[in-house]
Scaffold this active site. Structure first.
Site, PDB file in Angstrom:
ATOM      1  N   ASP A  55       0.909  -1.185   0.073  1.00 11.08           N
ATOM      2  CA  ASP A  55      -0.023  -0.118  -0.044  1.00 11.08           C
ATOM      3  C   ASP A  55       1.028   1.254  -0.154  1.00 11.08           C
ATOM      4  O   ASP A  55       2.175   1.429   0.671  1.00 11.08           O
ATOM      5  CB  ASP A  55      -0.931   0.079   1.229  1.00 11.08           C
ATOM      6  N   THR A 100       0.323   4.775   0.826  1.00 12.19           N
ATOM      7  CA  THR A 100       0.141   5.919   1.815  1.00 12.19           C
ATOM      8  C   THR A 100       0.416   5.307   3.125  1.00 12.19           C
ATOM      9  O   THR A 100      -0.416   4.299   3.608  1.00 12.19           O
ATOM     10  CB  THR A 100      -1.242   6.380   1.849  1.00 12.19           C
ATOM     11  N   THR A 138      -2.798   1.776  -4.588  1.00  7.40           N
ATOM     12  CA  THR A 138      -3.166   3.108  -3.868  1.00  7.40           C
ATOM     13  C   THR A 138      -4.445   3.383  -4.469  1.00  7.40           C
ATOM     14  O   THR A 138      -4.870   2.978  -5.375  1.00  7.40           O
ATOM     15  CB  THR A 138      -2.259   4.014  -4.206  1.00  7.40           C
ATOM     16  N   ASP A 157      -1.130  -0.316   6.408  1.00  2.00           N
ATOM     17  CA  ASP A 157      -1.017  -0.048   7.648  1.00  2.00           C
ATOM     18  C   ASP A 157      -1.965  -0.762   8.584  1.00  2.00           C
ATOM     19  O   ASP A 157      -2.158  -0.199   9.764  1.00  2.00           O
ATOM     20  CB  ASP A 157      -1.168   1.282   7.747  1.00  2.00           C
ATOM     21  N   ASP A 214      -6.888  -1.562   5.196  1.00  2.00           N
ATOM     22  CA  ASP A 214      -6.070  -2.605   4.059  1.00  2.00           C
ATOM     23  C   ASP A 214      -6.322  -3.975   4.862  1.00  2.00           C
ATOM     24  O   ASP A 214      -6.156  -4.954   4.186  1.00  2.00           O
ATOM     25  CB  ASP A 214      -4.542  -2.459   4.350  1.00  2.00           C
TER      26      ASP A 214
END
Length: 666
Positions: free
Chosen positions: A353, A355, A505, A552, A556
């Protein structure tokens, strides 16, 4: 698993109270008791050419030998009974059978019911077995010492702030909402939020990152971390079992006690070995009995039972698990699922991922430019002046890049316009800061001299903000979610390990491609909604790829659960992410390469130990049975016990080499 399958893990559960100190005491006391048994043994007297003819001397070996069998042999006897009761025959039952056969034969001989006197062999056998178990328990204790080390991170006392005074209390007396004083060099006693002060905190015991992290008012700190330079006051919001440190302890304990595929293989091998050993013992005794040498038959039978103990085989996997999870925890890699760690070495694609994983998750001014008639410094100062009171993330990014606040010109009549930006008066000029919508609303155009710079920023995927001075564009700046410096190294290392790196993303294609180009990422999924991320994981899997998802752990979760291995990153204070099999306590993506390295190394050690333990038994049983007696090659029971202990030590020493694995990012 079949009830008859056994493992060292189960064995240790059944005699978990057998600590190294107990085996050490039993070893030394029984060693002392074994000396008179040897001295008064007829066979030893014959070997060394002396004679003790007193009538009472003949009763020393049986009397003391019985004490050694009952006392020194008690851990094995009770363990063997437990294995029978649980229908899980294994190592302890084999040892129990061996020493019981030797004891019964010797006791019968002492009563003139036969001529099979093995008192000195029995004493030596038990002493050597106690020594082997003492050393094994020490090795396991050292491996599981990670939990004790984590517990030791907490201080015994804390300084609680009460009004204008500070009182020293036990950490057990702390409750939520207490405020504690953390002096330089002191450890944080419980999780909380800084309410006063700023300090550089050593968080290496939690995240594995050696460099201190600056924490200030409003930021969270966790129990066990150390203030290195300043005093801070922390309001407690979690104590005891609710702290991050307690969560890490639970993860380490769960991982160390968890099963694995390789463990299941060892279980089956150990179960098979039990039946092989007992079958070999029966065949051995029968063969020697038919050969007319019952005494040698008993000795060979005892030797087979001892040397075939699945000790090394049972220890091969649990010790590797214990050491690998302890080593990884020290580097901030928390293993929740052993199977996930084992699968990591076979992963083909790593799906990141963007960010908060490859990037820092917050905007930063990465470049700025001035039109003719203004300077870059002046443009940034004007923008910061009108943004100084705003809490918007973009405003914070501009202020972070601007000169010191004391050097900024004062702004008045500041007002924000939704979707267009912010305006204010600075030194009699109307200053406006915003994106393309602001440019259109005021009818301004981009200065030609900024054209190439703006085109490059857009190509790189950055967001462009304009600074407008009395209706004219004075300059511009580009903001982007800043790429972590460690991300490049992580991806280079993954490529060197032969892994395919994929970016996922929700950002626009242009932004995603810009990040991918900078990091040399192999494939990009852009403009993906959070709820659709798991379908992209499935798409990669449908191509035949084994996929690890790194995120994070917030939005996710479905993708982490769908992946063959889910890795939650940057979860230093939240170690209970249910959807991840591995948790990286720090935000450093290089930790992913450490997980692969750990997976490969621990699997290699497991296989090496299994091969050694299996090969040892296949070679040792025929020798113990006396198959090579015609060539003068045979083993007494005590030598068999030494050989069995030596094989266990080889396995333990090989597992200990995992401690040399350095998983901390450099």
């Amino acid at each position: 698993m079949n009830d008859m399958h056994t493992s060292e893990h189960h064995n240790h559960d059944r005699h978990a109270g057998h600590d190294p100190d107990m085996f050490r005491r039993l070893f030394w006391w029984n060693s002392a008791l074994a000396l008179p048994v040897l001295v008064f043994s007829d066979q030893i007297q014959e070997w060394f050419g002396y004679e003790i003819s007193a009538a009472w001397a003949a009763w020393i070996p049986p009397l003391i030998g019985t004490v050694i069998y009952v006392w020194g042999g008690s851990p094995f006897l009770t363990g063997g009974v437990a294995e029978v009761r649980n229908r899980q025959p294994g190592m302890m039952l084999l040892i129990s059978l061996a020493i019981t056969v030797a004891f019964v034969s010797s006791f019968a001989s002492s009563l003139d019911w036969g001529d099979l006197d093995f008192w000195w062999e029995l004493a030596a056998l038990i002493v050597v077995m106690l020594l082997g178990h003492w050393q094994e328990m020490k090795a396991i204790g050292q491996a599981q010492g990670a939990l004790a080390a984590l517990a030791a991170l907490l201080p015994d006392r804390a300084e609680r702030v009460s009004g204008d005074s500070v009182e020293e209390v036990a950490i057990a007396d702390l409750v939520v909402d207490d405020v504690v004083l953390i002096r330089p060099g002191a450890r944080v006693p419980a999780d909380g939020v800084i309410v006063d002060g700023r300090a550089a905190l050593d968080e290496s015991m939690i995240t594995g990152e050696s460099k201190p992290t600056t924490r200030e008012e409003g930021e969270r700190v966790v129990a066990g971390t150390v203030s290195t330079d300043s005093s801070i006051r922390v309001r407690i919001d979690a104590v005891g079992e609710d702290t991050a440190l307690a969560g890490i302890q639970r993860l380490v304990a769960d991982a160390q006690s968890s099963q694995s595929r390789t463990q299941a293989l060892a279980d089956r091998a150990a179960a098979a070995l039990f039946y092989l050993a007992t079958g070999s013992a029966v065949v051995t005794f029968t063969a020697w009995l038919l050969a007319g040498d019952a005494a040698e038959g008993v000795i060979r039978t005892v030797t087979v039972l001892v040397i075939a103990c699945p000790h090394a085989l049972g220890l091969a996997i649990p010790l590797v698990i214990a050491i690998s999870t302890a080593t990884s925890a020290q580097a901030g890699i928390l293993v929740k699922d052993r199977l996930a760690l084992e699968r990591m070495r076979t992963v083909d694609a790593i799906l990141f991922d963007k960010t908060g994983t490859l990037t820092k998750g917050n905007h930063a001014v990465v470049d700025h430019a001035a039109a003719d008639g203004w300077t870059r410094h002046h443009v940034l100062a004007l923008a910061a002046s009108v943004e100084i009171e705003s809490e918007h993330p973009i405003a914070r990014a501009i202020l972070a890049a601007a000169p010191a606040r004391a050097d900024l010109p004062a702004a008045t009549d500041v007002a924000a316009s939704s979707g267009r930006g912010v305006r204010g008066m600075v030194d009699g000029h109307e200053i406006q800061v915003g994106g393309p919508a602001l440019l259109d609303s005021v009818g301004a155009s981009e200065p030609p001299e900024l054209g190439p710079t703006l085109a490059r920023w857009r190509h790189d995927g950055g967001s462009v903000l304009y600074v407008i001075d009395d209706g004219r564009v004075a300059g511009a700046m580009t903001l982007a979610d800043e790429i972590r410096p460690e991300s490049r190294v992580a991806i280079e290392t993954l490529h060197a390990q032969g892994k395919r790196v994929v970016l996922i993303t929700g950002d626009a294609r242009q932004v995603a491609d810009g990040v991918a180009a900078q990091l040399e990422i192999d494939e990009v999924f852009a403009e993906v909604l959070p709820q659709d991320k798991d379908s992209k994981v499935a798409e990669l899997q449908s191509r035949g790829l084994t996929v690890a998802m790194v995120g994070d752990g917030v939005n996710d979760a479905p993708a982490l659960a769908r992946a063959d291995v889910g890795i939650a990153i940057g979860a230093g204070t939240d170690v209970a992410i249910e959807s991840a099999g591995v948790v990286l306590a720090s935000s450093d993506p290089r930790g992913v390469t450490g997980v692969i390295e750990l997976s490969t190394a621990s699997y290699r050690k497991m296989i090496q130990n299994l091969i050694w333990a299996t090969a040892y038994n296949l070679l040792a049983i025929p020798i113990a049975a006396g198959a090579f007696s015609f060539a003068g090659i045979s083993l007494p029971p005590a030598a068999a016990a030494l050989a069995m202990s030596a094989s266990t030590i080889v396995v333990a020493a090989n597992a200990q080499l995992l401690r040399r694995l350095d998983l901390r990012p450099e």
